[in-house]
Design an enzyme around this catalytic site. Sequence first.
Site, PDB file in Angstrom:
ATOM      1  N   MET A   1      -3.398  -7.081  -7.532  1.00  0.00           N
ATOM      2  CA  MET A   1      -2.810  -8.138  -8.360  1.00  0.00           C
ATOM      3  C   MET A   1      -3.878  -8.992  -9.046  1.00  0.00           C
ATOM      4  O   MET A   1      -3.788 -10.220  -9.083  1.00  0.00           O
ATOM      5  CB  MET A   1      -1.881  -9.007  -7.513  1.00  0.00           C
ATOM      6  CG  MET A   1      -0.747  -8.226  -6.865  1.00  0.00           C
ATOM      7  SD  MET A   1       0.238  -7.273  -8.045  1.00  0.00           S
ATOM      8  CE  MET A   1       1.138  -8.606  -8.835  1.00  0.00           C
ATOM      9  N   ARG A   2      -4.899  -8.337  -9.579  1.00  0.00           N
ATOM     10  CA  ARG A   2      -5.963  -9.034 -10.301  1.00  0.00           C
ATOM     11  C   ARG A   2      -6.327  -8.261 -11.546  1.00  0.00           C
ATOM     12  O   ARG A   2      -6.212  -7.031 -11.563  1.00  0.00           O
ATOM     13  CB  ARG A   2      -7.226  -9.155  -9.444  1.00  0.00           C
ATOM     14  CG  ARG A   2      -7.108 -10.169  -8.366  1.00  0.00           C
ATOM     15  CD  ARG A   2      -8.321 -10.194  -7.467  1.00  0.00           C
ATOM     16  NE  ARG A   2      -8.034 -11.119  -6.390  1.00  0.00           N
ATOM     17  CZ  ARG A   2      -8.301 -12.423  -6.437  1.00  0.00           C
ATOM     18  NH1 ARG A   2      -8.944 -12.935  -7.463  1.00  0.00           N
ATOM     19  NH2 ARG A   2      -7.950 -13.211  -5.451  1.00  0.00           N
TER      20      ARG A   2
ATOM     21  N   HIS B   1       1.663   0.862 -13.133  1.00  0.00           N
ATOM     22  CA  HIS B   1       2.414  -0.308 -13.569  1.00  0.00           C
ATOM     23  C   HIS B   1       3.910   0.019 -13.538  1.00  0.00           C
ATOM     24  O   HIS B   1       4.332   1.043 -14.079  1.00  0.00           O
ATOM     25  CB  HIS B   1       1.997  -0.694 -14.991  1.00  0.00           C
ATOM     26  CG  HIS B   1       2.692  -1.933 -15.458  1.00  0.00           C
ATOM     27  ND1 HIS B   1       2.360  -3.189 -14.983  1.00  0.00           N
ATOM     28  CD2 HIS B   1       3.731  -2.109 -16.309  1.00  0.00           C
ATOM     29  CE1 HIS B   1       3.159  -4.079 -15.536  1.00  0.00           C
ATOM     30  NE2 HIS B   1       3.998  -3.456 -16.344  1.00  0.00           N
TER      31      HIS B   1
ATOM     32  N   LYS C   1      -8.363 -12.793 -11.142  1.00  0.00           N
ATOM     33  CA  LYS C   1      -9.260 -11.781 -11.688  1.00  0.00           C
ATOM     34  C   LYS C   1     -10.347 -11.402 -10.691  1.00  0.00           C
ATOM     35  O   LYS C   1     -10.568 -12.103  -9.696  1.00  0.00           O
ATOM     36  CB  LYS C   1      -9.866 -12.252 -13.011  1.00  0.00           C
ATOM     37  CG  LYS C   1     -10.551 -13.581 -12.941  1.00  0.00           C
ATOM     38  CD  LYS C   1     -10.925 -14.067 -14.351  1.00  0.00           C
ATOM     39  CE  LYS C   1     -11.578 -15.438 -14.281  1.00  0.00           C
ATOM     40  NZ  LYS C   1     -11.975 -15.958 -15.581  1.00  0.00           N
TER      41      LYS C   1
ATOM     42  N   GLY D   1       0.795  -1.226   0.000  1.00  0.00           N
ATOM     43  CA  GLY D   1       0.000   0.000   0.000  1.00  0.00           C
ATOM     44  C   GLY D   1       0.822   1.269   0.000  1.00  0.00           C
ATOM     45  O   GLY D   1       0.315   2.337   0.349  1.00  0.00           O
ATOM     46  N   SER D   2       2.092   1.182  -0.430  1.00  0.00           N
ATOM     47  CA  SER D   2       2.903   2.406  -0.410  1.00  0.00           C
ATOM     48  C   SER D   2       2.380   3.437  -1.410  1.00  0.00           C
ATOM     49  O   SER D   2       2.500   4.646  -1.182  1.00  0.00           O
ATOM     50  CB  SER D   2       4.374   2.090  -0.677  1.00  0.00           C
ATOM     51  OG  SER D   2       4.579   1.648  -1.991  1.00  0.00           O
ATOM     52  N   ASN D   3       1.784   2.983  -2.493  1.00  0.00           N
ATOM     53  CA  ASN D   3       1.203   3.947  -3.443  1.00  0.00           C
ATOM     54  C   ASN D   3      -0.029   4.627  -2.853  1.00  0.00           C
ATOM     55  O   ASN D   3      -0.207   5.838  -3.022  1.00  0.00           O
ATOM     56  CB  ASN D   3       0.863   3.258  -4.775  1.00  0.00           C
ATOM     57  CG  ASN D   3       2.086   3.130  -5.649  1.00  0.00           C
ATOM     58  OD1 ASN D   3       2.542   4.106  -6.250  1.00  0.00           O
ATOM     59  ND2 ASN D   3       2.660   1.934  -5.713  1.00  0.00           N
TER      60      ASN D   3
END
Length: 209
Positions: A94-95, A113, A67, A14-16
């Site tokens: 990550m989906r 990304h 997904k 969760g750093s972003n």
Amino acid sequence: MSRLKIGVLGSGSGSNMQSIVDEIEAGRLDAEVRVVLADVPDAKILDRAKRHGIPCQYLDCAPWKTKLEGPAEDRCIEILRDAGVDTVVLAGFMRIVKPGLLAAFPNRVLNIHPALLPAFPGVHSWTQALDYGCKVAGVTVHFVDGGTDTGPIIVQKAVPVLEDDTPETLHARIQVEEHKAFPEALALLAAGRLSVEGRRVRIDPAGTV
Ligand code: GRF
């Protein structure tokens, strides 16, 4: 100009999300994070959200492993709508998101990304860049379309690949730029400065779009 009402989907540290929250709290980004959802029960992103008093919860995405589809997608959309979200931020989620979510928030789902797209879509992009022998790597923030890491590009930032880089050191250098790129893209969106023409995202210099 409109204050963004952000819903964050994540899977990891969760750093972003932290960089976005920090910009909001510093008064540099006209937005609020309304809810944080993680598809991993003990993801650190949930702890970070709690520390900032942001509503958050685990989203069980079974039976799918890669997904967001079916009942989990429906539930996700319901939670985001109930929270009044108008902008969905994929921050290390990550989906692969599917058409249901994209249709619920048209042109309002953004992803980060860790590569200079269209090079190295998919996972472990920094390792791919290193193994390929790239001299430059970087990060891309883009609108999400129906493909994997294919949507219109909003912001890109480059970093050098150094002689003694490992995947870890290169990823760390990319992450420094990630933490600038996502808030920057969201600030442009909040200021109404982004318009999409085909593949190209136009950035209005005067902020009049
Ligand atoms: C970042 O490298 C992002 O680009 C990728 O997943 C990682 C998430 O990191 N999609 P964090 O959870 O935001 O720290």
